[in-house]
Structure formats: C-alpha cells, structure tokens
Design an enzyme around this catalytic site. Structure first.
Site, short mmCIF file in Angstrom:
data_model
loop_
_atom_site.label_atom_id
_atom_site.label_comp_id
_atom_site.label_asym_id
_atom_site.label_seq_id
_atom_site.Cartn_x
_atom_site.Cartn_y
_atom_site.Cartn_z
NE ARG A 16 -2.40 -1.31 3.41
CZ ARG A 16 -2.79 -1.17 4.62
NH1 ARG A 16 -3.84 -0.46 4.86
NH2 ARG A 16 -2.10 -1.61 5.58
CD GLU A 17 4.52 -0.22 -1.66
OE1 GLU A 17 3.40 -0.58 -1.96
OE2 GLU A 17 5.28 -1.06 -1.79
CG LEU A 18 -0.83 5.50 -4.68
CD1 LEU A 18 -0.03 6.46 -5.12
CD2 LEU A 18 -1.82 4.72 -6.02
CE LYS A 19 -4.28 3.38 4.23
NZ LYS A 19 -5.59 3.61 3.95
CE LYS A 116 -21.95 -2.16 -6.18
NZ LYS A 116 -20.87 -3.16 -5.78
NE ARG A 519 -12.98 2.33 3.15
CZ ARG A 519 -12.74 1.73 4.37
NH1 ARG A 519 -12.04 2.14 5.17
NH2 ARG A 519 -13.40 0.61 4.70
CB CYS A 647 -25.13 2.39 5.35
SG CYS A 647 -24.15 1.00 5.20
CG HIS A 698 -21.05 9.47 5.60
ND1 HIS A 698 -22.57 9.34 5.73
CD2 HIS A 698 -20.33 8.48 5.60
CE1 HIS A 698 -22.44 7.84 5.71
NE2 HIS A 698 -21.47 7.33 5.61
CB CYS A 730 -23.88 4.84 9.16
SG CYS A 730 -23.17 3.16 8.53
N1 GLN Z 1 -23.31 -2.22 12.98
C1 GLN Z 1 -22.25 -1.40 12.14
C2 GLN Z 1 -21.71 0.05 12.54
O1 GLN Z 1 -22.30 0.41 13.37
C3 GLN Z 1 -22.85 -1.29 10.68
C4 GLN Z 1 -21.79 -0.45 9.76
C5 GLN Z 1 -22.61 -0.39 8.39
O2 GLN Z 1 -23.51 -0.45 8.37
N2 GLN Z 1 -21.72 -0.05 7.63
O3 GLN Z 1 -20.67 0.05 12.36
ZN ZN Z 2 -24.40 1.73 7.60
#
Ligand code: GLN
Ligand code: ZN
Length: 757
Positions: A16-19, A116, A519, A647, A698, A730
């Site tokens: 992962r040098e580039l990372k 994606k 990532r 999510c 996020h 999330c």
């Molecule tokens: N239960 C996981 C968390 O809370 C759910 C993560 C996800 O949906 N990517 O991290």
């Molecule tokens: Zn999630």
C-alpha cells in the site's frame, strides 16, 4: 503465436505504498515531488513485473481513480475544483475529495460523487455533465506515462475509458440527456487517439464495459456512432468489455469497426464461441481466461482444453489476458507466509495470474509438453482443493439439506409481533437508538492490535474491551437513548470479525484491494463450507446487557453482506455459500435470544451491492438473498425484535424485496436526501417500523435540533409516526467522542420534543 497482455494492474502497491504516500501528501507531510516519485517507482516496478507480456497497460495507474483521470484527460473537472490555490494536482484531489470549510481557505468544496464501478467493490468519481459541458483534450498524463514506459522498454498499450462508457458513468446536473454530449466528445477522443499514435502507441485499449449492461436503442446507436467516427487505421483499437455477458449487445460489439475485441471469458464463457464465429476475420479476439475478480488458481488444463481448438481456428488473432483489470485482486501471494500452506497452494493473486496467462500462451504456442511440470503442479493443486476435507464439510451439507421453508418465517405477522414486543420493551414514541459502533479510539485499536500480536493476554484484553463497553453503556444511559448498543470495540471490521470466527474462512496479511482513493479493503477468503464452532458475539452482548436495564441490541452482520464483501468460492454458486452463512448467523441469533437479548440487529449494508448488472437477473438474486436473510433472522420468538440496517439510500427498485425481509425495524441512510427516499416506503405502503437516519455521520458537524426535527416531521408525513424511530445514518466508529456526544444529545432532545408534540 498467441499475444499476451494485461488490461490493468493494481496500483496501490503490494504494501500500500501509494496509500501512505497519498495520505502523507494530503496531511501536508510530504511534497508533491515525493508523491510523484513514489507513483513513478510503483509504475516502474509494475511494468517490470509485467515485462514478459507482449503488451503491458499504460495509463491504468492512477493517483485516485481512473474515471477521474479520464475526466481530466477530457478537460471535464468540475469548475468548483479548479481555482487559483495549489497546483493542478490539488485541483484533482479537490475534485475527488472536496475540501472542508475549516481548511486554510475560505469555503467548503463538495467532493465528487462516488459510486460503485459496475458490480465490483471499487468506487469511482462520477463525471459531472450538463448541457453546456465542453471537452478539451489534456493528454499530458497519458503522454508522460507512455514516454516513461517506453524509456523502460515496455511494449506499451495505453488504456482509456471509451466515450460511450464515459458518458454512461456520468450524471448530468441539469436533467439533460448525457448521451447528447457524444458528438461533442468524439472529436476529443479522435484527437487523443491520434496523439497516442504519434507518440508511438500501436495499440490502444478502449474500455467499454457498458456493453455488458442493459442498453436501449439510443445507447446502442451511440456505440455505432462513436466507433464509426473514430475509425482510422492508427492506432489499432482493442475494444475491451468485461464483468459479464454481452447478450443482446453481442452482435453490436462484434461489428464495431475496431481492430480487436476483448471478452471476459470467465463471466461470459458461454459467449466465446459465438463471438469467435461472428467476429470478422481481420479482427483480433482477446480472451480473458484468468479470473481477474477472484483469488483462485485457474484450472489450466481445463482452459487449454477449450482454448486449443479456438487457437487452431484463430491462430495469431487469438490474444490472452486476465478477464478484467487486476485492480480487483491483491498483488502478490508470495508474502503471505502466514496463510495456511495448503490453502495457499490453491490461490493466485495478480502476479500469479499473469504467470498463468503466460503458461497458457506457451502451451498454445509451443505445446503442452513445454510446460508439462507446471501443468502437473497446477492439476495437483486443483485436485487437492476439489477433494479437500476442509472444503467439504458433511455436517454443513446435511444441515443445508435439512432447511425447511418455514424456518424463514416468523410465527406471527408483524402487527401481532410488534404489539408483543412493545409489551415487553415499553419503548416511548419515536424511540431513539444508534446503528451499533461507537468511536474506535486509538486505545481500542492498539489493544486489538496488541492482542492479535500476542502482546496482550486474553484476560487483560477482555477487561479492556469490557471497560470500553461499560463506558459506552454509561454514555448512552446519560444521553437518555432508549435502545442501547455495546459499541463494537472488539470489531476491526464488520465482515472480518465474523469471518475469523467461522470455519471455512482464510485471511491474508497483505491482500489489500483498492476500494476508492487511498482506501483499501482486505476481503476475507471464503474457501470452504461454513460452520460456526462457537458463539461469536454472545459474551460481549451479555456483558453489555448485564450493565443496564435498558434493552441492548445484539449486533450481527447478515449473511448477504458477509458474502458480498468476501472473495467467494468458484466451486459452488454464491447462493449456496450464502445459505451456509445464513445458518451460522441463525445459530448466533438464537443463542443471543437464549441469553436474554430482546433486540437483535442484523446488518445488511451490502445487500444492494450484490445486485447483478442486468435487470433481468435481479429477481433471482433477490430471491435467494432475501431468503438467506430470513433464514438467519426469523428463527426467533415473536417477542424478540429483529432490526436490520442498510447504509444506502436507493430503495425504490428493491422495496418489495426489502419488505419481504420482514425485519421488525429497518434503519436506513436518509439524512442527506430530505427524507425523499422514504417515498419508496410510503408508496409501497411498507408495513414495518423504520428508522430514517437523521444525523449524517459522514460529516464532523453537529446536526442542529431544528434540522433533526424538520427531518422527522418530513418523515412523519410519509410514515405513520408510531412506526418511526430516531437514529443516526450509520455506525459512529469513524467519528470522535467529542463529535458524537453533542450530536446524540441533540438527537435525543429532538425526539423528546416530538413526543411532547
Ligand atoms: N453495525 C455497524 C456499525 O455500526 C454497521 C456498519 C455499516 O452499516 N456499514 O458500524
Ligand atoms: Zn451503515
């Protein structure tokens, strides 16, 4: 003579040098020059490693994303990313990652949207288009890399994304039709091809994987228009398709006026002969005979058996390559010295896959005898895997054979269940909860790492994790949340954690695959029948529940998500592996219930990701995927409440399948869409409870109470209030405690206000 080549090489580097170089640059700890040197050294090494091929890819390397690179080549970076500050490189990274408002500069810049790449777990930056988009050629990166390759004596084949796929991947911001831009785009492509030819490229690989998707007449026409207009004798164009069958686009693809076509002979194996028959005799047929999406050794003999007659027919028109770019597999098996030695002999990563291509070509060119010992060794490894007791587990086979349809069914329907659950749980209106994880602090990560390395004994580790769980429970009690979680401190990753405790899984040390930008993920390898030797989560959850009277959710990853984020077996259909996973999770669910856990959440974050590229294949995928979830989840009493979490925010087209899961509560991502995505649930009259995320995890910003209330009111316009939950989008593991506490405090306050009416 067969020609060998490669479509693309993993660029992140074996270590992962580039990372690390990218992240150091972004953090201001490394100069642009130093980043450029790392990148150049990686390219050089990768070309060396591909030196035996007749043609090696150039331009497949990227500092962030190959689609964003194409946007740069076409002069199509969004205006907001440009601007006076920093270098061109900084503008490129701004387009990819955005810029926060609290950086030295004044205002925030939104990151490019990420989505994606076909049905892989790689994510690209979506090209932004509108009716006024103009394209201008910017070939510098490609020319520089071509020169670099040539200086190294590489037989270079530049790789670009084709004009139709480029538009297909893009999105217009003004509602205009992106295909209308094709005529404006083609002159730039024509100029690019000419420029590459002038710079000494004989062949250019143009990737058009859109050809394996459902295309309407306009898009098909776009293909014809594009390639008739780009038609010229130099450079020669190899049109690359991959990831699936051409189906109704087969004739179209074969007839486009190019010098050759690449077909994914793994996922479109049944089309090889038809394409070979259809293809005009002046065209090259490149066959992707080694799976670029998986980690298994190729059965070389089996491939030769069908390749030999084709070789006789096509002779030097036959080219060989991996099925797609090797971006989707780890670089090298050699450093995996800790892998089980037997399993190791079954595997092939990028470098080993290229060797397989070379062996196949030598067998065709010079006869199987010349590679007899390699073939024998390969045969032996394939046979050992086929007959291995570690792959076939009779207990698991018997358990799968004994599955009955009723096992996927709850005893009563939702209305009855929810009433019973409510009696037991006594939750207020608008109950508040979180998705599972709480901040993963440095101490937590270090403790896990030390434990893993053996530097921390099991007892100390357990005590430390219990300490974290206790902290988490206390914080949640103080916040006044209604349904608590243990916080997941013991989990590195929501799939790996379970894979490590299941028989039938193997793990690599360096098997990183790029997910987006810097990532990477390290998908576990599902190699054998899945069995759960011991309970995987019960101890932690029971401990958490012992600390509080409030209900604590048992937290599991669902079978479909475990499957979709693993390298899977190629010796049985995905659905068969998924059923085995479902049985293992079902046992865990039932053990949690026995331990007195009243609510169990089964995350299916990646259910949507598994959707096939072709619409006509969706129903069969959803059928088995949903059945697997039901099998995992529904073996509990009516009084046990099942939650699931997803999510993403696109439910319109799969809402019927989501309803079939029959989870008592579903929590989803919604906070960035003003609850509009709840329309899908409303229109479908989705019957069960829903927790639309009201706090965008996020973002480091604390959501305002008014904003949360507004979102919940919008939600209540669509879903009856008595079925609504209040929760973040999330898990919180990437956030800091300082961010999480005020945000949750606000969320709870908003919920209380709603209750008060
Ligand atoms: N239960 C996981 C968390 O809370 C759910 C993560 C996800 O949906 N990517 O991290
Ligand atoms: Zn999630």
């Amino acid at each position: 003579m067969v020609t060998t080549h490669n479509l693309g090489f993993p660029r992140i580097g074996g270590h992962r040098e580039l990372k690390f170089a990218l992240e150091a640059y972004w953090a201001g700890q490394q100069s642009e020059q130093a980043l450029a040197e790392t990148a150049s050294a990686l390219r050089q090494r990768h070309w060396q490693q591909q030196a035996q091929l007749d043609l090696a890819p150039v331009g497949d390397f990227s500092l962030y994303d190959q689609v964003l690179d194409m946007s740069v080549t076409l002069g199509n970076l969004p205006d907001r990313a440009k601007g006076p500050e920093g270098s061109e490189l900084d503008a490129y990274f701004r387009a990819a990652r955005g810029r926060g408002a609290n950086d030295s500069a004044c205002c925030a810049i939104a990151a490019g949207e990420m989505t994606k790449w076909f049905d892989t777990n790689y994510h690209y930056i979506v090209p932004e288009l509108n009716a006024d988009t103009e394209f201008t050629l910017n070939p510098d990166r490609l020319l520089a890399e071509l020169a670099e390759a040539k200086a190294q004596g590489v037989q270079a084949k530049p790789v670009i994304i084709g004009p139709v796929t480029y538009l297909w991947l893009g999105k217009t911001t003004d509602g205009s039709n992106r295909l209308d831009l094709l005529e404006r785009l083609l002159p730039v492509y024509a100029k690019l091809l000419e420029t590459l030819a002038d710079a000494g490229a004989d062949w250019v690989q143009i990737d058009e994987p859109a050809l394996v998707t459902d295309l309407d007449a306009n898009w098909r026409h776009g293909f014809n228009l594009a390639y008739h207009q780009l038609k010229s004798s130099r450079p020669k164009v190899l049109l690359a398709t991959y990831f699936g069958e051409l189906r109704d686009n087969l004739q179209l693809a074969c007839e486009l006026p190019v010098a050759g076509i690449h077909l994914d002979a793994v996922s479109a194996a049944n089309e090889v002969n038809r394409v070979a028959d259809w293809l005009p005799t002046h065209k090259v047929l490149s066959l992707g005979v080694v799976n670029g999406r998986n980690v298994w050794k190729t059965d070389l003999e089996a491939q030769l058996n069908w390749l030999e007659p084709l070789h006789e027919k096509l002779a030097k028109r036959l080219w060989l390559a991996p099925s797609c770019s090797l971006l989707h597999v780890p670089v090298d098996l050699a450093p995996e010295t800790e892998l089980d030695p037997e399993i190791r002999t079954w595997l092939a990563f990028a470098l080993q896959k290229l060797e397989e291509v070379l062996v196949l070509s030598q067998a065709l060119n010079e006869g199987r005898d010349t590679v007899a010992s390699i073939l024998a060794e390969n045969r032996a490894a394939i046979d050992r895997r086929l007959n291995s007791e570690r792959v076939i587990n009779p207990r698991v086979r018997a358990a799968v054979a004994a599955i009955k349809a009723c096992q996927g069914q709850r005893n009563s329907d939702y209305a009855q269940r929810i009433a019973l659950q409510q009696q037991k749980l006594q939750l207020p209106a608008y109950p508040t909860t979180t998705i599972g994880s709480f901040p993963q602090t440095r101490e937590i990560r270090q403790a896990r790492l030390k434990f893993r390395k053996g530097d921390l004994d099991a007892q100390t580790y357990k005590a430390q994790m219990e300490g974290e769980i206790e902290r988490c429970i206390r914080e949640q009690e103080m916040l006044g949340l209604d349904v608590l979680v243990h916080g997941e401190p013991e989990r590195n990753d929501m799939v790996e954690y379970f894979g490590e405790q299941l028989d039938g899984y193997a793990f690599t040390r360096f098997g990183w695959v790029q997910s987006y930008g810097s990532r990477c993920v390290k998908p576990p390898i599902l190699f054998g029948d899945i069995e759960r030797p011991n309970a995987m989560t019960v101890g932690w959850i029971r401990y958490a529940q012992s600390l509080t009277d409030k209900p604590v959710k048992g937290m599991l990853t669902g079978p479909v998500t475990i499957l979709n984020w693993s390298f899977v077996r190629d010796d049985q259909p995905r659905r068969d592996s998924c059923l085995q996973l479902a049985l293992a999770i079902r046992q865990e669910v039932q053990d949690l219930e026995k331990a007195g856990i009243r609510i169990i959440q089964i995350d299916e974050a990646a259910l949507r990701e598994g959707l096939p590229l072709r619409r006509s294949d969706w129903e069969s995928y959803l059928e088995w995927a949903i059945n697997c979830f039901r099998l995992a989840a529904n073996g509990v009493d009516d009084t046990t409440q099942i939650h699931t979490h997803m999510c993403y925010s696109e439910f319109n087209d799969i809402i019927e399948a989501i309803a079939r899961m029959d989870a008592d509560v579903i929590t989803i991502e919604t906070s960035r869409s003003d609850m509009e995505l709840l329309d899908a649930f409303k229109n479908f009259e989705y019957p069960n409870d829903i927790g639309p995320g009201v706090y965008d995890i996020h973002s480091p910003n604390t959501p305002g109470k008014d904003h949360i209330s507004k979102l919940m009111k919008l939600a209540a316009e669509r879903i009856p209030a008595e079925r609504l939950w209040v929760n973040p989008d999330c898990g919180l593991k990437t956030r800091k405690w300082e961010e999480v506490l005020p945000a949750l405090e606000t969320m709870v306050a908003a919920a209380r206000e709603l209750r008060a009416g």
